[in-house]
Scaffold this motif. Structure first.
Motif, PDB file in Angstrom:
ATOM      1  N   GLY A   1      -5.936  -0.447   2.051  1.00  0.00           N
ATOM      2  CA  GLY A   1      -4.792   0.460   1.789  1.00  0.00           C
ATOM      3  C   GLY A   1      -2.938   0.507   1.298  1.00  0.00           C
ATOM      4  N   ASN A   2      -3.197   0.512   2.758  1.00  0.00           N
ATOM      5  CA  ASN A   2      -2.257   0.045   3.172  1.00  0.00           C
ATOM      6  C   ASN A   2      -0.674  -0.842   3.088  1.00  0.00           C
ATOM      7  OD1 ASN A   2      -1.975   2.820   5.096  1.00  0.00           O
ATOM      8  ND2 ASN A   2      -3.531   1.532   7.089  1.00  0.00           N
ATOM      9  N   VAL A   3      -1.397  -1.680   2.637  1.00  0.00           N
ATOM     10  CA  VAL A   3      -0.542  -3.113   3.043  1.00  0.00           C
ATOM     11  C   VAL A   3      -0.054  -3.147   0.576  1.00  0.00           C
ATOM     12  CG1 VAL A   3      -1.176  -5.611   2.098  1.00  0.00           C
ATOM     13  CG2 VAL A   3      -1.656  -4.657   4.593  1.00  0.00           C
ATOM     14  N   ILE A   4      -0.840  -3.087   0.695  1.00  0.00           N
ATOM     15  CA  ILE A   4      -0.665  -2.501  -0.685  1.00  0.00           C
ATOM     16  C   ILE A   4      -0.123  -1.691  -0.932  1.00  0.00           C
ATOM     17  CG2 ILE A   4      -1.681  -1.906  -3.314  1.00  0.00           C
ATOM     18  CD1 ILE A   4      -4.228  -2.941  -2.592  1.00  0.00           C
ATOM     19  N   TYR A   5      -0.314  -0.547  -0.744  1.00  0.00           N
ATOM     20  CA  TYR A   5       0.832   0.427  -0.791  1.00  0.00           C
ATOM     21  C   TYR A   5       2.096   0.340  -0.359  1.00  0.00           C
ATOM     22  CZ  TYR A   5       1.722   5.891  -1.795  1.00  0.00           C
ATOM     23  OH  TYR A   5       2.865   6.484  -2.410  1.00  0.00           O
ATOM     24  N   ILE A   6       2.330   0.095   0.739  1.00  0.00           N
ATOM     25  CA  ILE A   6       3.685  -0.182   1.530  1.00  0.00           C
ATOM     26  C   ILE A   6       4.898  -1.235   0.898  1.00  0.00           C
ATOM     27  CG2 ILE A   6       4.920  -1.408   3.575  1.00  0.00           C
ATOM     28  CD1 ILE A   6       2.641   0.418   5.547  1.00  0.00           C
ATOM     29  N   VAL A   7       3.899  -2.558   0.272  1.00  0.00           N
ATOM     30  CA  VAL A   7       4.710  -3.338  -0.068  1.00  0.00           C
ATOM     31  C   VAL A   7       4.614  -3.382  -1.471  1.00  0.00           C
ATOM     32  CG1 VAL A   7       3.950  -6.036  -1.227  1.00  0.00           C
ATOM     33  CG2 VAL A   7       3.043  -5.771   0.759  1.00  0.00           C
ATOM     34  N   ALA A   8       4.144  -1.919  -1.979  1.00  0.00           N
ATOM     35  CA  ALA A   8       4.720  -1.799  -3.200  1.00  0.00           C
ATOM     36  C   ALA A   8       5.886  -0.861  -3.429  1.00  0.00           C
ATOM     37  CB  ALA A   8       3.576  -1.018  -4.255  1.00  0.00           C
ATOM     38  N   MET A   9       5.972  -0.123  -2.949  1.00  0.00           N
ATOM     39  CA  MET A   9       7.010   0.655  -2.405  1.00  0.00           C
ATOM     40  C   MET A   9       8.035  -0.059  -1.842  1.00  0.00           C
ATOM     41  SD  MET A   9       6.218   3.817  -3.274  1.00  0.00           S
ATOM     42  CE  MET A   9       4.595   2.616  -4.493  1.00  0.00           C
ATOM     43  N   LEU A  10       7.999  -0.532  -1.211  1.00  0.00           N
ATOM     44  CA  LEU A  10       8.876  -1.394  -0.903  1.00  0.00           C
ATOM     45  C   LEU A  10       9.820  -2.513  -2.043  1.00  0.00           C
ATOM     46  CD1 LEU A  10       7.677  -3.087   2.723  1.00  0.00           C
ATOM     47  CD2 LEU A  10       9.919  -2.149   2.324  1.00  0.00           C
ATOM     48  N   ALA A  11       8.944  -3.297  -2.792  1.00  0.00           N
ATOM     49  CA  ALA A  11       9.092  -3.583  -4.443  1.00  0.00           C
ATOM     50  C   ALA A  11      10.036  -2.493  -5.149  1.00  0.00           C
ATOM     51  CB  ALA A  11       8.363  -4.549  -4.851  1.00  0.00           C
TER      52      ALA A  11
ATOM     53  N   ASP B   1      -7.561   4.108  -7.949  1.00  0.00           N
ATOM     54  CA  ASP B   1      -8.173   4.357  -6.614  1.00  0.00           C
ATOM     55  C   ASP B   1      -7.980   5.891  -6.753  1.00  0.00           C
ATOM     56  OD1 ASP B   1      -8.226   4.538  -3.679  1.00  0.00           O
ATOM     57  OD2 ASP B   1      -6.410   4.429  -3.268  1.00  0.00           O
ATOM     58  N   LEU B   2      -6.969   7.068  -6.656  1.00  0.00           N
ATOM     59  CA  LEU B   2      -6.751   8.296  -7.387  1.00  0.00           C
ATOM     60  C   LEU B   2      -6.636   8.491  -7.584  1.00  0.00           C
ATOM     61  CD1 LEU B   2      -3.599   7.947  -3.788  1.00  0.00           C
ATOM     62  CD2 LEU B   2      -6.112   8.352  -3.480  1.00  0.00           C
ATOM     63  N   THR B   3      -6.701   8.547  -8.860  1.00  0.00           N
ATOM     64  CA  THR B   3      -7.043   9.175 -10.433  1.00  0.00           C
ATOM     65  C   THR B   3      -8.655   9.200 -10.815  1.00  0.00           C
ATOM     66  OG1 THR B   3      -4.656   8.990 -10.920  1.00  0.00           O
ATOM     67  CG2 THR B   3      -5.911   9.684 -12.097  1.00  0.00           C
ATOM     68  N   THR B   4      -9.185   7.718 -10.889  1.00  0.00           N
ATOM     69  CA  THR B   4     -10.188   7.553 -11.368  1.00  0.00           C
ATOM     70  C   THR B   4     -11.586   7.430 -10.069  1.00  0.00           C
ATOM     71  OG1 THR B   4     -10.523   5.532 -12.136  1.00  0.00           O
ATOM     72  CG2 THR B   4      -9.594   6.517 -13.230  1.00  0.00           C
ATOM     73  N   GLY B   5     -10.773   7.133  -9.397  1.00  0.00           N
ATOM     74  CA  GLY B   5     -11.561   7.012  -8.205  1.00  0.00           C
ATOM     75  C   GLY B   5     -12.921   5.213  -7.993  1.00  0.00           C
ATOM     76  N   THR B   6     -12.260   4.855  -9.171  1.00  0.00           N
ATOM     77  CA  THR B   6     -13.338   3.204  -9.404  1.00  0.00           C
ATOM     78  C   THR B   6     -13.156   2.616  -8.506  1.00  0.00           C
ATOM     79  OG1 THR B   6     -12.345   3.538 -12.069  1.00  0.00           O
ATOM     80  CG2 THR B   6     -13.495   0.990 -11.131  1.00  0.00           C
ATOM     81  N   VAL B   7     -12.665   2.065  -7.317  1.00  0.00           N
ATOM     82  CA  VAL B   7     -11.809   1.007  -6.411  1.00  0.00           C
ATOM     83  C   VAL B   7     -11.768   2.171  -5.276  1.00  0.00           C
ATOM     84  CG1 VAL B   7     -10.909  -0.374  -8.034  1.00  0.00           C
ATOM     85  CG2 VAL B   7      -9.310   0.935  -7.150  1.00  0.00           C
ATOM     86  N   HIS B   8     -12.150   3.234  -5.554  1.00  0.00           N
ATOM     87  CA  HIS B   8     -11.622   4.248  -4.255  1.00  0.00           C
ATOM     88  C   HIS B   8     -12.873   3.595  -2.386  1.00  0.00           C
ATOM     89  CE1 HIS B   8      -8.890   7.406  -2.181  1.00  0.00           C
ATOM     90  NE2 HIS B   8     -11.300   7.771  -1.350  1.00  0.00           N
ATOM     91  N   SER B   9     -12.205   3.726  -1.265  1.00  0.00           N
ATOM     92  CA  SER B   9     -13.360   3.497  -0.451  1.00  0.00           C
ATOM     93  C   SER B   9     -13.748   5.663  -0.144  1.00  0.00           C
ATOM     94  CB  SER B   9     -12.763   2.767   0.211  1.00  0.00           C
ATOM     95  OG  SER B   9     -11.007   3.842   0.850  1.00  0.00           O
TER      96      SER B   9
END
Length: 223
Positions: free
Chosen positions: A158-168, A129-137
């Motif tokens: 993007g918010n759901v994926i990130y927040i769930v990962a940070m809780l984990a 998402d943020l390094t290669t931009g392959t799946v970036h919106s």
């Protein structure tokens, strides 16, 4: 000797502890850098550029950054491999389920394995998402990380994926820090309470610090 150490359970736990500390130090630095987004696009983009010029002129452009990436990749692979092999060894040692139905471990302990899988998948997504931009919106912009971060957290997924990962991540750190301290011999009956408090504080600060970025975008404090 190295092979003998790696083959032992103690050796694998030591590898997990050391690699975990390396990643924890990186996460602290990464979180502090992420929070620079609250100071505006200019400062955040300048910070991202600085990461690529660290060590110049002794180091070539991006060499230090790539060195850090290599160390992190080695740490992640070593950590994941040791965790998987220890898990398989534990399953073979106890093929039957425990008789006790009531869980005797913390929620963080019971979810370490699933949390590790979630974090592994998140790392892949985060890079794409943020390094290669392959799946970036929204159209990835090379050299403009501020805009890319805002684009990512302007989408619900993007918010759901990130927040769930940070809780984990928070749960993983909460148990992992204390476990690493025990493995490396820093734990004792007298220090256990202090180590657990440090683990809880680290987990809370890192989770809150990382989640502050998507929250800033969602509330339009960062825009």
């Amino acid at each position: 000797m190295a092979r003998s150490i790696w083959d032992s359970s103690v050796g694998k736990k030591t590898v997990m502890a050391v690699s975990g500390i390396v990643m924890l130090l990186y996460l602290v630095a990464h979180m502090i850098g992420n929070l620079k987004i609250y100071f505006g696009a200019g400062e955040f983009n300048s910070y991202a550029h600085w990461l690529r010029t660290v060590g110049e002129p002794f180091m070539h452009y991006e060499w230090t950054l790539w060195l850090i990436r290599v160390v992190l990749v080695v740490a992640v692979v070593a950590h994941a491999t040791a965790a998987y092999q220890l898990s398989r060894r534990d399953i073979k040692a106890r093929p039957a389920k425990y008789v006790h139905k009531k869980a005797r471990t913390s929620y963080a302990t019971r979810t370490m394995r699933w949390g590790g899988i979630i974090l592994g998948l998140f790392i892949v997504w985060h890079i794409l998402d943020l390094t290669t931009g392959t799946v970036h919106s929204g159209g990835f912009q090379e050299g403009r990380p501020y805009q890319n971060v805002v684009d990512t957290f302007s989408t619900w997924y993007g918010n759901v994926i990130y927040i769930v990962a940070m809780l984990a991540l928070g749960l993983h750190i909460r148990h992992g820090f204390w476990s690493a301290a025990q493995t490396l011999g820093a734990g004792s009956r007298a220090r256990d309470r202090v180590l657990k408090t440090i683990a809880n504080v680290l987990a809370l600060l890192l989770t809150a610090g990382f989640i502050a970025v998507p929250v800033g975008v969602m509330t339009q404090v960062v825009s």
